[in-house]
Design an enzyme around this catalytic site. Structure first.
Site, PDB file in Angstrom:
ATOM      1  N   MET A 208     -92.789   1.773 102.236  1.00 12.42           N
ATOM      2  CA  MET A 208     -93.302   2.630 101.489  1.00 12.42           C
ATOM      3  C   MET A 208     -92.487   3.562 100.915  1.00 12.42           C
ATOM      4  O   MET A 208     -92.660   3.792  99.692  1.00 12.42           O
ATOM      5  CB  MET A 208     -94.730   3.382 102.500  1.00 12.42           C
ATOM      6  CG  MET A 208     -95.150   4.486 101.468  1.00 12.42           C
ATOM      7  SD  MET A 208     -96.505   5.301 102.163  1.00 12.42           S
ATOM      8  CE  MET A 208     -97.611   4.308 102.620  1.00 12.42           C
TER       9      MET A 208
ATOM     10  N   LYS B  44     -97.938   8.384  75.737  1.00 11.20           N
ATOM     11  CA  LYS B  44     -98.892   8.333  76.901  1.00 11.20           C
ATOM     12  C   LYS B  44     -98.739   8.032  78.025  1.00 11.20           C
ATOM     13  O   LYS B  44     -97.408   7.496  78.349  1.00 11.20           O
ATOM     14  CB  LYS B  44    -100.215   7.336  76.511  1.00 11.20           C
ATOM     15  CG  LYS B  44     -99.536   6.008  76.418  1.00 11.20           C
ATOM     16  CD  LYS B  44    -100.446   5.111  75.641  1.00 11.20           C
ATOM     17  CE  LYS B  44    -100.045   3.678  75.510  1.00 11.20           C
ATOM     18  NZ  LYS B  44    -100.525   2.847  74.491  1.00 11.20           N
TER      19      LYS B  44
ATOM     20  N   TYR C 247     -90.488  -4.867 107.841  1.00 15.05           N
ATOM     21  CA  TYR C 247     -92.061  -5.298 108.115  1.00 15.05           C
ATOM     22  C   TYR C 247     -91.917  -6.949 107.842  1.00 15.05           C
ATOM     23  O   TYR C 247     -91.232  -7.460 106.936  1.00 15.05           O
ATOM     24  CB  TYR C 247     -92.756  -4.611 107.177  1.00 15.05           C
ATOM     25  CG  TYR C 247     -93.209  -3.276 107.584  1.00 15.05           C
ATOM     26  CD1 TYR C 247     -93.980  -2.978 108.862  1.00 15.05           C
ATOM     27  CD2 TYR C 247     -93.074  -2.212 106.438  1.00 15.05           C
ATOM     28  CE1 TYR C 247     -93.965  -1.745 108.993  1.00 15.05           C
ATOM     29  CE2 TYR C 247     -93.247  -0.948 107.119  1.00 15.05           C
ATOM     30  CZ  TYR C 247     -93.874  -0.734 108.082  1.00 15.05           C
ATOM     31  OH  TYR C 247     -94.342   0.378 108.583  1.00 15.05           O
TER      32      TYR C 247
ATOM     33  N   ARG D 162    -111.016  -3.893  71.548  1.00 17.07           N
ATOM     34  CA  ARG D 162    -110.647  -2.880  72.524  1.00 17.07           C
ATOM     35  C   ARG D 162    -111.502  -1.618  72.210  1.00 17.07           C
ATOM     36  O   ARG D 162    -112.671  -1.235  72.479  1.00 17.07           O
ATOM     37  CB  ARG D 162    -109.317  -2.813  72.970  1.00 17.07           C
ATOM     38  CG  ARG D 162    -109.080  -2.075  74.321  1.00 17.07           C
ATOM     39  CD  ARG D 162    -107.749  -2.015  74.851  1.00 17.07           C
ATOM     40  NE  ARG D 162    -106.767  -1.508  73.593  1.00 17.07           N
ATOM     41  CZ  ARG D 162    -105.450  -0.897  73.817  1.00 17.07           C
ATOM     42  NH1 ARG D 162    -104.899  -1.462  74.895  1.00 17.07           N
ATOM     43  NH2 ARG D 162    -104.810  -0.119  72.721  1.00 17.07           N
TER      44      ARG D 162
HETATM   45  C1  LIG Z   1     -99.688   2.128  73.559  1.00 20.26           C
HETATM   46  C2  LIG Z   1     -99.845   2.055  72.098  1.00 20.26           C
HETATM   47  C3  LIG Z   1     -99.084   1.865  71.205  1.00 20.26           C
HETATM   48  C4  LIG Z   1     -97.580   1.489  71.672  1.00 20.26           C
HETATM   49  O1  LIG Z   1     -97.454   0.355  71.974  1.00 20.26           O
HETATM   50  P1  LIG Z   1     -96.284  -0.561  72.550  1.00 20.26           P
HETATM   51  O2  LIG Z   1     -96.334  -1.874  72.837  1.00 20.26           O
HETATM   52  O3  LIG Z   1     -95.506   0.015  73.805  1.00 20.26           O
HETATM   53  O4  LIG Z   1     -95.007  -0.280  71.446  1.00 20.26           O
HETATM   54  C5  LIG Z   1     -99.083   1.797  69.808  1.00 20.26           C
HETATM   55  N1  LIG Z   1    -100.738   1.943  69.552  1.00 20.26           N
HETATM   56  C6  LIG Z   1    -101.792   2.168  70.532  1.00 20.26           C
HETATM   57  C7  LIG Z   1    -103.058   2.453  69.938  1.00 20.26           C
HETATM   58  C8  LIG Z   1    -101.456   2.273  71.869  1.00 20.26           C
HETATM   59  O5  LIG Z   1    -102.274   2.328  72.852  1.00 20.26           O
END
Ligand SMILES: *Cc1c(COP(=O)(O)O)cnc(C)c1O
Length: 355
Positions: free
Chosen positions: A305, A46, A256, A140
């Site tokens: 930046m 992701k 800055y 969650r």
């Molecule tokens: C992001 C995620 C993972 C991976 O987690 P890490 O801590 O980066 O290994 C696994 N399962 C779900 C549902 C996630 O959202």
């Protein structure tokens, strides 16, 4: 709209890049797969593979043997599809409307069902293979344990039955409680594979492995628990070209806010990397870069930046156009910057990732 450029060339080499070590990524996946025991390891890809880039990580992960990929958004599917069969891709946010359910069915990617509403929507749209997230204490995403007996859940064709750990990177009673709750859910919901552990969860013990693990952070060089220290390799580091070298006379300030004043005459490199690239102001007067010969060169003044100033007095051979690499070993970088290892990875800006 097409601008008239009078035939001028519109692409230029980038003065910054996210250096990527594919061998390290492959080694990290194999390490997490091995540590997963009898379970197989998948990969969380992701957020553009945690900011590392789906196009470069996917071929490496596939080649290493990974066959299960997790994205968060439906919009992330298109980038993963060229690298893996649709049936190996799961979308964590699930179908929030009929269009998303239709998209999943058309392509053959699996939605992760997170609520009874989503389960009903998926069945109404025709159903088929899906994953199911059950909440075991994180509160969650996912259906509650009390909801597993609902007819909408019984109607699902669950491939991966999963839950997610809230505190795997800490010592917490919640880990064992979530494990026990999930072990019970696994007995009651028909499924093909069960999955609980993220990167940190993998080292909590065999009883956390089930059939499939879902590491993310560790693949990209993050070290979420002490047990993994020394076992994972650094995968990425921001690198930037020196766009200007200047002298900073003793007594003058730089950047800055004039937050750094030279105590002696310094030779300074300005590199093309700034907070727009994810190199945040937390590194002001704190970060370090390395030259190719290994010289360690401190950031001086405030990160702006697009630009950062570096004291290169110790590396007199450096010239404009030379490249410097930010020290970005994740556990140490997190400690220094006050950012989490996850943030350090996913911060990588578009300009940096595409450089
Ligand atoms: C992001 C995620 C993972 C991976 O987690 P890490 O801590 O980066 O290994 C696994 N399962 C779900 C549902 C996630 O959202």
């Amino acid at each position: 709209m097409t601008a008239d450029t009078g035939g001028a060339r519109l692409s230029f080499p980038s003065p910054l890049r996210l250096a990527f070590d594919g061998g390290a990524l492959a080694a990290n996946w194999r390490t997490m797969d091995r540590l997963s025991g009898r379970a197989r390891a998948g990969a969380a890809v992701k957020a553009d593979a945690y900011g590392v880039g789906v196009e470069r990580t996917m071929p490496v992960l596939w080649q290493a043997g990974c066959r299960d990929f997790f994205v968060a958004h439906w919009s992330e599917v298109a980038a993963v599809m060229p690298h893996a069969p649709a049936s190996s891709i799961a979308v964590l946010l699930g179908p929030m409307n009929d269009a998303e359910a239709g998209f999943a069915r058309q392509l053959g990617v699996r939605p992760v069902i997170n609520s009874l509403d989503q389960a009903r929507r998926w069945i109404a749209s025709g159903g088929g293979a899906c994953d199911l997230m059950v909440d075991t204490g994180m509160n969650r995403l996912g259906i509650r344990v009390e909801e597993i007996g609902d007819p909408a859940i019984a109607a699902l064709e669950v491939q991966v039955l999963m839950s997610h750990l809230a505190c795997a990177d800490e010592e917490s009673d919640l880990n064992a409680r979530q494990q026990a709750a999930f072990a019970d859910v696994v007995q009651h919901v028909p499924h093909r594979t069960a999955s609980l552990a993220n990167s940190a969860g993998i080292v909590l013990g065999e009883e956390f492995h089930f059939g499939l693990t879902r590491p993310g952070l560790a693949l990209y060089g993050g070290v979420p628990r002490g047990e993994l220290a020394g076992r994972l390799q650094q995968v990425v580091a921001p690198e930037a070209a020196i766009v200007q070298i200047r002298s900073l006379p003793a007594g003058e300030a730089i950047g800055y806010g004039a937050s750094f004043t030279a105590a002696a005459d310094l030779r300074v490199a300005i590199v093309s990397l700034g907070y727009a690239d994810g190199f945040l102001r937390s590194w002001s007067n704190l970060g370090e870069f390395t030259a190719r010969d290994g010289a360690i060169l401190p950031v001086i003044g405030r990160v702006s930046m697009d630009l950062t100033a570096i004291d290169i007095t110790a590396a007199p051979h450096l010239q404009e156009g030379d490249w410097l690499r930010a020290s970005y070993a994740l556990p140490k970088a997190a400690q220094l910057s006050g950012l989490s290892q996850y943030e350090l990875l996913t911060l990588a800006g578009e300009r940096l990732r595409r450089g």
